[in-house]
Structure formats: structure tokens, C-alpha cells
Scaffold this active site. Structure first.
Site, PDB file in Angstrom:
ATOM      1  CE  LYS A  13      89.568  12.482 -26.884  1.00 35.47           C
ATOM      2  NZ  LYS A  13      88.569  13.222 -27.335  1.00 35.47           N
ATOM      3  NE  ARG A  88      88.558  15.612 -21.284  1.00 37.82           N
ATOM      4  CZ  ARG A  88      88.234  14.711 -21.495  1.00 37.82           C
ATOM      5  NH1 ARG A  88      88.905  13.550 -21.187  1.00 37.82           N
ATOM      6  NH2 ARG A  88      86.913  14.780 -22.385  1.00 37.82           N
ATOM      7  NE  ARG A 127      79.190  10.595 -28.123  1.00 45.72           N
ATOM      8  CZ  ARG A 127      80.363  11.092 -27.684  1.00 45.72           C
ATOM      9  NH1 ARG A 127      81.657  10.669 -28.407  1.00 45.72           N
ATOM     10  NH2 ARG A 127      80.429  12.186 -26.943  1.00 45.72           N
ATOM     11  NE  ARG A 136      79.632  10.869 -22.863  1.00 45.73           N
ATOM     12  CZ  ARG A 136      80.785  11.001 -23.313  1.00 45.73           C
ATOM     13  NH1 ARG A 136      81.348  10.197 -23.873  1.00 45.73           N
ATOM     14  NH2 ARG A 136      81.269  11.998 -22.914  1.00 45.73           N
ATOM     15  NE  ARG A 147      81.705  16.486 -23.441  1.00 48.66           N
ATOM     16  CZ  ARG A 147      81.295  15.709 -24.129  1.00 48.66           C
ATOM     17  NH1 ARG A 147      79.781  16.122 -24.107  1.00 48.66           N
ATOM     18  NH2 ARG A 147      81.614  14.689 -24.702  1.00 48.66           N
TER      19      ARG A 147
HETATM   20  P1  AMP Z   1      85.132  11.732 -22.222  1.00 47.23           P
HETATM   21  O1  AMP Z   1      84.353  10.608 -22.389  1.00 47.23           O
HETATM   22  O2  AMP Z   1      86.539  11.514 -22.257  1.00 47.23           O
HETATM   23  O3  AMP Z   1      84.701  12.889 -22.975  1.00 47.23           O
HETATM   24  O4  AMP Z   1      84.976  12.435 -20.565  1.00 47.23           O
HETATM   25  C1  AMP Z   1      83.749  12.631 -20.150  1.00 47.23           C
HETATM   26  C2  AMP Z   1      83.682  13.484 -18.860  1.00 47.23           C
HETATM   27  O5  AMP Z   1      84.682  13.006 -18.003  1.00 47.23           O
HETATM   28  C3  AMP Z   1      84.779  14.922 -19.075  1.00 47.23           C
HETATM   29  O6  AMP Z   1      83.970  15.935 -19.765  1.00 47.23           O
HETATM   30  C4  AMP Z   1      85.257  15.091 -17.938  1.00 47.23           C
HETATM   31  O7  AMP Z   1      84.351  15.690 -16.949  1.00 47.23           O
HETATM   32  C5  AMP Z   1      85.473  13.771 -16.921  1.00 47.23           C
HETATM   33  N1  AMP Z   1      86.858  13.350 -17.647  1.00 47.23           N
HETATM   34  C6  AMP Z   1      87.562  12.286 -18.585  1.00 47.23           C
HETATM   35  N2  AMP Z   1      88.899  12.451 -18.523  1.00 47.23           N
HETATM   36  C7  AMP Z   1      89.060  13.295 -17.662  1.00 47.23           C
HETATM   37  C8  AMP Z   1      90.569  13.911 -17.405  1.00 47.23           C
HETATM   38  N3  AMP Z   1      91.529  13.393 -17.751  1.00 47.23           N
HETATM   39  N4  AMP Z   1      90.533  14.751 -16.457  1.00 47.23           N
HETATM   40  C9  AMP Z   1      89.439  15.274 -16.014  1.00 47.23           C
HETATM   41  N5  AMP Z   1      88.346  14.837 -16.389  1.00 47.23           N
HETATM   42  C10 AMP Z   1      87.972  13.939 -17.029  1.00 47.23           C
END
Ligand code: AMP
Length: 193
Positions: A13, A88, A127, A136, A147
Site C-alpha cells: 500500500k 482500519r 523491506r 521499523r 499485525r
Molecule cells: P502502517 O505503517 O500503516 O503499517 O502502520 C503502522 C502502525 O501504526 C500500525 O501497526 C498501528 O499501530 C498504527 N496505525 C496506523 N494507522 C492506523 C489506523 N488507521 N488506526 C490505528 N492504528 C494505526
């Protein structure tokens, strides 16, 4: 153009949102990036979010809805946006509906990147190993497993949510990055004004 990219962690994404935003001159709104920036800057939100993110759990809905709402009002989002990693949960999707309704804005499409789950761990590890910067803190097997579980439980229901609204489009996320990009562009050209 107003698009949501939906898919599990490691589906691509972020990569697709980046190039799509560049190609179409719209803003990319990634809640994960914004939260990581808040963690790095040690803001009150960042301090609260860090341990939740490290575990791979979700930050509370009201926190992310607030940051998305503020970001959508910035001038670079006026021409359109691509949402990466938001919504989400069904509660977030409902909040987004209310927000967009108030702003008199309609979504064009929700694009689901469909991927083979067994390939996701390999992708995230790749990654992590290719990243020049620090890895990360949630790119490890344990956090990724969580996740994925959180995605299945809390985010996957959005597929039916957007299907019911006639907005869902599906793209095969197992193709190469340019192929996925081309498939997304095809969906966009058919659905966006
Ligand atoms: P991502 O980079 O989108 O994988 O997001 C990394 C982490 O940020 C996720 O595992 C969540 O802990 C938090 N996070 C990102 N977007 C959201 C969201 N829309 N709702 C809740 N937590 C989020």
C-alpha cells in the site's frame, strides 16, 4: 480523485500510494507515517502511540480520526487524496463517512490489494533488510504476526463494508510493483472524476 488503499501489512500500500500521489498530484495520507513522525518528534500522541505500534496493535480510533480530519483540511488535499492505512476499523470507516459528508466529498473507490498471506512475512523481511535506515520497530516476525491477526479481525470487515456501498475494487497485489500500479491506474481511470 479520492481513493482508499486497503490491504494487509506488507501488501504494498505504501509504495503504491506514494507513486499514485505523485502521478496524479494528490496528497498521500498515511496514518502509519504520521504516527511514526509523531513518535520521532515525541509529541503527546507519539508518546502514547509508540508501545502500541511496537506491538502491532491499533492506536485508538479517536486519535487517528483526529489526525486524518486535520490533514484532509490542508491545501494539498483539496484536489484529492489517497488514504494508506486508514480506515482500519469499521468505527474509523464510519467516522470517515461522517467527516467526508460534512465536507461534501465523496469517495471514488476503495482498492483492495489482494495478496497471498504467506508471502507477506518474506516481503516485510525484505523491506527491513533493504532499508538503509533503522529497521521499523514493528518490522519483526512477532509484531507482524500480530499485525496480520489485527488486520483479519478488525480491518478485513471493511471489505464487506465498502462492497455494500458499491465502492470496492480488487487488484492482484502479487504482481510486480509496476503491474500493480498499472492495475490501480486502470481502476482509477474507470472510477474517478
Ligand atoms: P502502517 O505503517 O500503516 O503499517 O502502520 C503502522 C502502525 O501504526 C500500525 O501497526 C498501528 O499501530 C498504527 N496505525 C496506523 N494507522 C492506523 C489506523 N488507521 N488506526 C490505528 N492504528 C494505526
Amino acid at each position: 480523485m479520492r481513493i482508499i488503499l486497503l490491504g494487509p501489512p506488507g501488501a504494498g500500500k505504501g509504495t503504491q500510494a506514494e507513486t499514485l500521489a505523485e502521478r496524479h498530484g494528490i496528497c498521500k495520507l498515511s496514518t502509519g507515517d504520521m504516527l511514526r513522525a509523531a513518535v520521532a518528534a515525541e509529541t503527546p500522541i507519539g508518546l502514547k502511540a509508540k508501545s502500541i505500534m511496537d506491538r502491532g496493535d491499533l492506536v485508538p480510533d479517536e486519535v487517528v480520526v483526529q489526525i486524518v480530519s486535520e490533514r484532509l483540511d490542508e491545501p494539498d488535499c483539496a484536489r484529492g487524496f489517497i488514504l494508506d492505512g486508514f480506515p482500519r476499523t469499521v468505527a474509523q470507516a464510519e467516522a470517515l463517512e461522517r467527516l467526508l459528508g460534512e465536507k461534501n466529498i465523496a469517495l471514488d473507490a476503495v482498492i483492495e490489494l489482494k495478496v497471498d498471506e504467506s508471502a507477506l512475512l518474506a516481503r516485510v523481511e525484505k523491506r527491513a533488510s533493504e532499508s538503509g535506515e533503522a529497521v521499523r520497530s514493528d518490522d519483526n516476525a512477532e509484531a507482524l504476526k500480530n499485525r496480520l491477526a489485527v488486520y483479519r479481525e478488525q480491518t478485513a470487515p471493511l471489505v464487506a463494508f465498502y462492497e455494500a456501498r458499491g465502492l470496492l475494487r480488487t487488484v492482484d497485489g502479487m504482481q510486480s510493483i509496476p503491474e500493480v500500479g498499472a492495475a490501480i491506474d486502470e481502476v482509477v481511470s474507470q472510477n474517478a472524476a
